[in-house]
Design a protein around this motif. Structure first.
Motif, PDB file in Angstrom:
ATOM      1  N   SER A 133      -6.654 -41.618  43.673  1.00  0.00           N
ATOM      2  CA  SER A 133      -5.822 -42.785  43.387  1.00  0.00           C
ATOM      3  C   SER A 133      -4.971 -42.596  42.133  1.00  0.00           C
ATOM      4  CB  SER A 133      -6.704 -44.020  43.211  1.00  0.00           C
ATOM      5  OG  SER A 133      -7.601 -43.838  42.126  1.00  0.00           O
ATOM      6  N   ASP A 134      -5.290 -41.573  41.326  1.00  0.00           N
ATOM      7  CA  ASP A 134      -4.558 -41.383  40.070  1.00  0.00           C
ATOM      8  C   ASP A 134      -3.453 -40.343  40.202  1.00  0.00           C
ATOM      9  OD1 ASP A 134      -6.330 -39.292  40.421  1.00  0.00           O
ATOM     10  OD2 ASP A 134      -6.714 -39.032  38.288  1.00  0.00           O
ATOM     11  N   ARG A 135      -3.188 -39.868  41.436  1.00  0.00           N
ATOM     12  CA  ARG A 135      -2.138 -38.875  41.637  1.00  0.00           C
ATOM     13  C   ARG A 135      -1.210 -39.317  42.763  1.00  0.00           C
ATOM     14  NH1 ARG A 135      -5.226 -33.103  41.406  1.00  0.00           N
ATOM     15  NH2 ARG A 135      -3.750 -32.684  43.094  1.00  0.00           N
ATOM     16  N   THR A 136       0.027 -38.839  42.697  1.00  0.00           N
ATOM     17  CA  THR A 136       1.024 -39.247  43.688  1.00  0.00           C
ATOM     18  C   THR A 136       1.276 -38.184  44.742  1.00  0.00           C
ATOM     19  OG1 THR A 136       2.807 -38.395  42.269  1.00  0.00           O
ATOM     20  CG2 THR A 136       2.189 -40.728  42.016  1.00  0.00           C
ATOM     21  N   ASP A 137       0.526 -37.064  44.671  1.00  0.00           N
ATOM     22  CA  ASP A 137       0.781 -35.973  45.621  1.00  0.00           C
ATOM     23  C   ASP A 137      -0.082 -36.074  46.879  1.00  0.00           C
ATOM     24  OD1 ASP A 137      -1.671 -35.398  44.562  1.00  0.00           O
ATOM     25  OD2 ASP A 137      -1.185 -33.370  43.874  1.00  0.00           O
ATOM     26  N   GLY A 138      -0.873 -37.164  47.006  1.00  0.00           N
ATOM     27  CA  GLY A 138      -1.692 -37.325  48.197  1.00  0.00           C
ATOM     28  C   GLY A 138      -2.802 -36.303  48.324  1.00  0.00           C
ATOM     29  N   HIS A 139      -3.303 -35.816  47.194  1.00  0.00           N
ATOM     30  CA  HIS A 139      -4.360 -34.798  47.210  1.00  0.00           C
ATOM     31  C   HIS A 139      -5.595 -35.312  47.960  1.00  0.00           C
ATOM     32  CE1 HIS A 139      -7.062 -31.627  45.957  1.00  0.00           C
ATOM     33  NE2 HIS A 139      -7.875 -32.535  45.444  1.00  0.00           N
TER      34      HIS A 139
END
Length: 267
Positions: free
Chosen positions: A10-16
């Motif tokens: 939830s803290d990244r925008t790359d959809g990891h």
């Protein structure tokens, strides 16, 4: 993917993506199951000693400890802790377990007497619920750990182990022959001999081990110190590698394996 759901950071925008599961999987968010739960456990007798993420965020842990060091009559300094961990990659259930840190070498040690009640596991299912509910529960676990470990150290230090018996332990712990009895060759032989030489050197001169030379505690301390500080590490820093082995219970397994081998020698 039909009937599957992905867990992403939830803290990244790359959809990891950390894991892909069926609809029956119930994630345990870190904020709720680690931070909020641990916050409910804390009082004047417990404080957070460590916390972090592993495997690119797929594993998280929070450790609470008594903010003082215990010292046994045999001179072993340690801190008992309660380790809370959960994952989003399916590798572990949410777990709350007792651990011990050896202050002299910052090693994690297993408690031989702690197999019963050593940990609480909560599976990632729709019926999952947390049973560790109060600071009183946490304190009882932590202080029981201190009592159990102190008694275990007393027994180990009272058990005599000669240099010859250490050599016999090394034969079992780092054998130079294969299962069929054939001598090891090449890299395998080099690694086994290096492992044996390291534990012998620790037994003789290492301040993390040598003060208890001649005892069962000295043998297990040497094996545990090797696993933490001398065993080859690849693909991660040693600190990350050691924390992952603590969270997964690998150190506890190797401690018990070393103890079983030593018991064979003493028998």
């Amino acid at each position: 993917m039909p009937d599957r759901k992905a867990i992403v950071r939830s803290d990244r925008t790359d959809g990891h993506v950390m894991g892909i599961f069926t609809d029956s999987y119930t994630p345990h968010p870190y904020r709720e199951w680690l931070l909020e739960t641990v916050a409910n456990l804390l009082d004047d007798d417990l404080s957070i000693s460590s916390a972090g993420l592993l495997r690119d965020g797929a594993i998280a842990w929070v450790e609470v400890s008594v903010p003082r060091t215990f010292t046994t009559l045999e001179g072993v300094q340690f801190r008992p802790s309660l380790l809370a961990t959960t994952t989003f990659d399916g590798s572990l259930a949410t777990t709350y377990k007792r651990t011990v840190t050896d202050v002299v070498c910052d090693n994690t040690r297993a408690i031989a007497l702690g197999e019963k009640g050593e940990q609480i596991k909560v599976r990632h299912s729709k019926h999952s619920r947390l049973r560790l509910s109060s600071a009183r529960d946490a304190l009882s676990l932590v202080f029981a750990t201190a009592e159990d470990f102190t008694a275990d150290i007393r027994s180990l230090c009272a058990t005599t182990v000669s240099d010859r018996q250490l050599h016999q332990f090394s034969d079992l712990w780092a054998p130079v022959t294969a299962n069929g009895g054939e001598p090891l060759k090449g890299k395998a032989l080099t690694l086994a001999e290096r492992k044996r030489d390291t534990i012998t050197g620790m037994w003789a001169t290492d301040p993390r081990v040598a003060p208890w030379r001649g005892t069962a505690h000295g043998v297990l301390q040497a094996a545990n110190t090797y696993e933490h500080h001398a065993r080859p590490v690849r693909g991660a820093t040693r600190a990350e590698h050691n924390m992952l082995r603590t969270v997964t219970g690998d150190f506890a397994t190797t401690d018990r394996q070393a103890r079983d081998l030593l018991n064979k020698v003493l028998a």
